[in-house]
Design an enzyme around this catalytic site. Structure first.
Site, PDB file in Angstrom:
ATOM      1  CB  CYS A   2      -0.881   0.023   1.233  1.00 31.41           C
ATOM      2  SG  CYS A   2      -1.641  -1.549   1.600  1.00 31.41           S
ATOM      3  NE  ARG A  27       3.955   1.702  -2.080  1.00 33.35           N
ATOM      4  CZ  ARG A  27       5.137   1.174  -1.811  1.00 33.35           C
ATOM      5  NH1 ARG A  27       6.181   1.551  -2.505  1.00 33.35           N
ATOM      6  NH2 ARG A  27       5.279   0.280  -0.870  1.00 33.35           N
ATOM      7  CD1 TRP A  70      -1.825  -5.280  -2.640  1.00 27.32           C
ATOM      8  CD2 TRP A  70      -2.962  -4.408  -4.334  1.00 27.32           C
ATOM      9  NE1 TRP A  70      -1.918  -6.231  -3.612  1.00 27.32           N
ATOM     10  CE2 TRP A  70      -2.603  -5.728  -4.655  1.00 27.32           C
ATOM     11  CE3 TRP A  70      -3.699  -3.657  -5.261  1.00 27.32           C
ATOM     12  CZ2 TRP A  70      -2.950  -6.321  -5.866  1.00 27.32           C
ATOM     13  CZ3 TRP A  70      -4.036  -4.251  -6.463  1.00 27.32           C
ATOM     14  CH2 TRP A  70      -3.660  -5.557  -6.760  1.00 27.32           C
ATOM     15  CG  ASN A  96       2.258   0.659   3.417  1.00 37.87           C
ATOM     16  OD1 ASN A  96       1.066   0.901   3.408  1.00 37.87           O
ATOM     17  ND2 ASN A  96       3.130   1.300   2.658  1.00 37.87           N
ATOM     18  N   GLY A  97       2.159  -3.384   5.286  1.00 40.94           N
ATOM     19  CA  GLY A  97       2.778  -4.611   5.791  1.00 40.94           C
ATOM     20  C   GLY A  97       1.728  -5.543   6.374  1.00 40.94           C
ATOM     21  CD  GLU A 479       5.251 -16.897 -17.954  1.00 42.25           C
ATOM     22  OE1 GLU A 479       4.216 -17.273 -18.558  1.00 42.25           O
ATOM     23  OE2 GLU A 479       5.376 -15.758 -17.473  1.00 42.25           O
ATOM     24  CE  LYS A 483       5.595 -12.593 -19.270  1.00 46.42           C
ATOM     25  NZ  LYS A 483       4.818 -13.346 -18.314  1.00 46.42           N
ATOM     26  CD  GLU A 486       2.781 -11.547 -22.203  1.00 49.78           C
ATOM     27  OE1 GLU A 486       1.701 -11.124 -21.788  1.00 49.78           O
ATOM     28  OE2 GLU A 486       3.646 -12.033 -21.466  1.00 49.78           O
ATOM     29  CG  HIS A 502       7.474 -36.411 -31.579  1.00 48.88           C
ATOM     30  ND1 HIS A 502       7.366 -37.694 -32.075  1.00 48.88           N
ATOM     31  CD2 HIS A 502       8.050 -36.518 -30.359  1.00 48.88           C
ATOM     32  CE1 HIS A 502       7.844 -38.545 -31.176  1.00 48.88           C
ATOM     33  NE2 HIS A 502       8.270 -37.850 -30.128  1.00 48.88           N
ATOM     34  CE  LYS A 601      -0.897  -6.998 -14.420  1.00 44.32           C
ATOM     35  NZ  LYS A 601       0.181  -7.932 -14.751  1.00 44.32           N
TER      36      LYS A 601
HETATM   37  C1  F6R Z   1       1.153 -12.815 -19.405  1.00 40.86           C
HETATM   38  C2  F6R Z   1      -0.012 -12.367 -18.666  1.00 40.86           C
HETATM   39  C3  F6R Z   1      -1.309 -13.005 -18.968  1.00 40.86           C
HETATM   40  C4  F6R Z   1      -2.069 -13.282 -17.672  1.00 40.86           C
HETATM   41  C5  F6R Z   1      -3.485 -13.805 -18.002  1.00 40.86           C
HETATM   42  C6  F6R Z   1      -4.257 -14.184 -16.756  1.00 40.86           C
HETATM   43  O1  F6R Z   1       2.303 -12.123 -19.059  1.00 40.86           O
HETATM   44  O2  F6R Z   1       0.081 -11.502 -17.824  1.00 40.86           O
HETATM   45  O3  F6R Z   1      -1.160 -14.134 -19.714  1.00 40.86           O
HETATM   46  O4  F6R Z   1      -1.350 -14.219 -16.929  1.00 40.86           O
HETATM   47  O5  F6R Z   1      -4.193 -12.825 -18.702  1.00 40.86           O
HETATM   48  O6  F6R Z   1      -4.472 -13.089 -15.929  1.00 40.86           O
HETATM   49  P1  F6R Z   1      -4.878 -13.285 -14.426  1.00 40.86           P
HETATM   50  O7  F6R Z   1      -3.727 -13.947 -13.723  1.00 40.86           O
HETATM   51  O8  F6R Z   1      -5.144 -11.898 -13.919  1.00 40.86           O
HETATM   52  O9  F6R Z   1      -6.084 -14.169 -14.395  1.00 40.86           O
END
Ligand code: F6R
Length: 606
Positions: A2, A27, A70, A96-97, A479, A483, A486, A502, A601
């Site tokens: 937070c 934050r 948060w 915070n914490g 993964e 990354k 993306e 294969h 996001k």
């Molecule tokens: C990749 C990424 C996305 C999320 C996905 C699920 O870097 O951020 O693939 O992992 O959209 O999002 P959450 O975890 O919020 O359900």
């Protein structure tokens, strides 16, 4: 995670506090609040803009504290928003914490007649302080006595209406910075809230307390021993300060990995006993013992974290586990089985397909669980029980620190469920001890980024790349490739290394690099064979390998080393260089890695 801001000086505190909160909003942003020594408390759920609507032009008071929250304990609501007060409403504080022993303290305080008005851990601090004040202690002594009773982490700013120009401040595992102005002091959880006012600052160290007035800032230990330290000058401007001096949120969040891992395990992991305490699952302990099959659902990175979880749960908890992406699971004709549970993994707790999967599972009468970062989010509310990540807000669109925390919570869950079943004491201790030392190992990786930067130089000119791994590191290959796609728009595919022959091996040629994740684990020899096969076809190889592995250096073109750990935990280490690799390639290509094109996001639509 937070944000705290406080002020003591000659000006109208509320204006300075609101400005500071806006700067700190990155934050945490589920609720906010403020109070001055001359006002009542103002609180609002949602962004700081909501709070602004409630705070009148002239509040009065030139000492005050404010907070943007948060949530960690208790859903986002006005009641749970900070500041919190004591019974007599003479003091108010922001924190915070996490106070780990808050339940014990709360029970004792309730028995002594204190009435609590929120679900937070924070409120115990206000009542403890009140009890010491009532017993006749001075504000300083009451504050020190209170702090000595707290276990856990805190950054605190407290005002006592009986002493209207004083702010009492403390730091333990949650940062506090004091900005020194001309006849005024600014206090904040990070410099972004105060750099517009002053660049002369004093950072409190863990276990330090400050008594701040407009003209004075006395720093001392918890034992009241005076500390004198010269202030420092920060060079950052506001935008840089938000990113902790890093160029991007993505880099800041990768660098936060060790801290996040510590927070996610705090109060939960018991390495000496080889056990785990998960408060969020307490209410369903018996149902958990009866689980025969777990189906994990998630999307994107959360799905890949779940895939690692499948390997963990099957091998060490002995529970048959399958996994699906939310967008498929929700349309599957899942047979109803007795003893089946569905576990959603989601950073935001709002992903539409993951949420729909949980709703579908509930409709079919299955037990639903969640591993969620955002407290009070829809998935957190709608699952029967769960574990929060406590990773703090993730601003970078590409998931990094939340992914790390998801892996750690899955490991905690594996120990927890394993101990309910046949996981031996010795093995559980081995895993738990390794897990406790994982943050330091991540720190070590983050201190040596040169090999990762060299690997990025090799990758940045490629148009395609392959990522391979086996067993626990197969999902990390997926993964790592995600990354890279993306944030750098280099086409990358992740594969289980055994699948090379294969199909994908047809692609290998000198301009097609492969990232091979090959720690010294039970499938190491097989990974080496795959690397040989790629080299035989003149494909460049970047290997992620265990420290001290000199063999692999003879085969791969670039080696990134990670410390040795328990096989089950290697993904927590191996993913870190892959996050950085994607970051460096994206930055080298000039892209905005914090906001990749076409992505959001939180994906709240199908
Ligand atoms: C990749 C990424 C996305 C999320 C996905 C699920 O870097 O951020 O693939 O992992 O959209 O999002 P959450 O975890 O919020 O359900």
């Amino acid at each position: 995670m937070c944000g705290i801001v406080a002020y003591s000086g000659p000006k109208d505190a509320s204006k300075i506090l609101l400005e500071g909160l806006v700067a700190l909003e990155y934050r945490g942003y589920d609720s906010a609040g403020l109070v001055t020594t001359h006002s009542g408390i103002f609180k609002a759920v949602g962004p700081v803009a909501e709070l602004k609507k409630k705070v009148p032009e002239s509040v009065g008071g030139s000492t005050g504290i404010a907070h943007t929250r948060w949530a960690t304990h208790g859903v986002p609501s006005e009641l749970n928003a900070h500041p919190h007060e004591d019974c007599g409403k003479t003091i108010a504080l922001v924190h915070n914490g996490i106070i780990e022993n808050y339940q014990e303290l709360k029970s004792a305080l309730q028995k002594a007649g204190h009435t609590f008005s929120s679900e937070t851990d924070t409120e115990v601090i206000a009542h403890l302080y009140e009890s010491y004040k009532t017993a006749g202690k001075t504000p300083k002594d009451a504050f020190l006595a209170t702090l000595r009773e707290l276990e856990g982490t805190y950054g605190i700013a407290l005002i006592d209406r009986a002493h209207p120009d004083v702010v009492l401040v403390a730091c333990m595992g949650s940062p506090i910075v004091i900005g020194i102005g001309d006849g005024e002091h600014f206090i904040a959880s990070d410099p972004s809230a105060i750099v517009r006012h002053t660049k002369k600052v004093l950072y409190l160290n863990d276990g330090e307390v400050a008594i701040v007035t407009p003209r004075e800032c006395q720093v001392m230990t918890l034992g009241a021993k005076k500390i004198s330290r010269a202030p420092e000058t920060i060079e950052w401007e506001v935008e840089e300060a938000k990113k902790g001096g890093h160029a991007h949120f993505m880099l800041k969040e990768i660098m936060e990995g060790p801290e996040v891992l510590r927070t996610s395990a705090r109060g939960r992991l018991r390495p000496e006993e080889g056990d785990v305490k998960l408060g969020g699952l307490l209410s369903i302990t018996h149902e958990l013992k009866r689980i025969k099959r777990i189906t994990i659902v998630g999307c994107g990175s959360a799905y890949y974290a779940g895939l690692v979880g499948k390997y963990m749960l099957e091998e060490y908890a002995g529970i048959a586990t399958d996994i699906d992406v939310g967008s498929e699971f929700r349309y599957r004709g899942l047979p109803l089985e007795e003893g089946a549970a569905v576990l959603a993994v989601s950073q935001s707790g709002e992903t539409a397909d993951t949420l729909a999967s949980i709703r579908e599972a509930k409709r079919r009468g299955l037990l639903t669980l969640g591993i969620v970062n955002v407290v009070g989010s829809t998935i957190a509310r709608e699952t029967d029980a769960g574990v929060y990540n406590h990773a703090g807000p993730e601003i970078g669109v590409a998931s990094t620190k939340a992914f790390l925390s998801q892996l750690e919570v899955l490991a905690l869950l594996t120990i927890f469920l394993g101990r309910q079943r046949h996981l031996s004491d010795t093995e559980a201790k081995r895993i738990a001890k390794e897990l406790a030392s994982i943050p330091e190992k991540v720190e070590k990786i983050l201190k040596n980024v040169e090999p990762i930067k060299r690997a990025a130089e090799r990758l940045k000119g490629a148009t395609n790349a392959l990522y391979i791994g086996r067993k626990y590191n197969m999902p990390i290959a997926l993964e790592g490739a995600l990354k890279l796609k993306e944030v750098s728009y280099v086409h990358a595919e992740g594969y289980g290394a055994g699948e090379m022959k294969h199909g994908p091996i047809a692609m290998i040629e000198p301009s097609f690099p492969t990232v091979a994740i090959a720690p010294r684990d039970s499938v190491y020899a097989k990974m080496i064979s795959n690397i040989e096969e790629i080299k035989a076809r003149k494909g460049p190889v970047i290997a992620v390998a265990t420290e001290g592995d000199t063999e692999i250096a003879k085969k791969a073109d670039e080696v990134i080393h990670i410390p040795e750990t328990h096989e089950m935990l290697t993904p927590i280490l191996s993913v870190v260089p892959l996050q950085l690799l994607a970051y460096y390639v994206g930055v080298a290509k000039g892209y905005n890695v914090d906001r990749p094109r076409n992505l959001a996001k939180s994906v709240t639509v199908e």
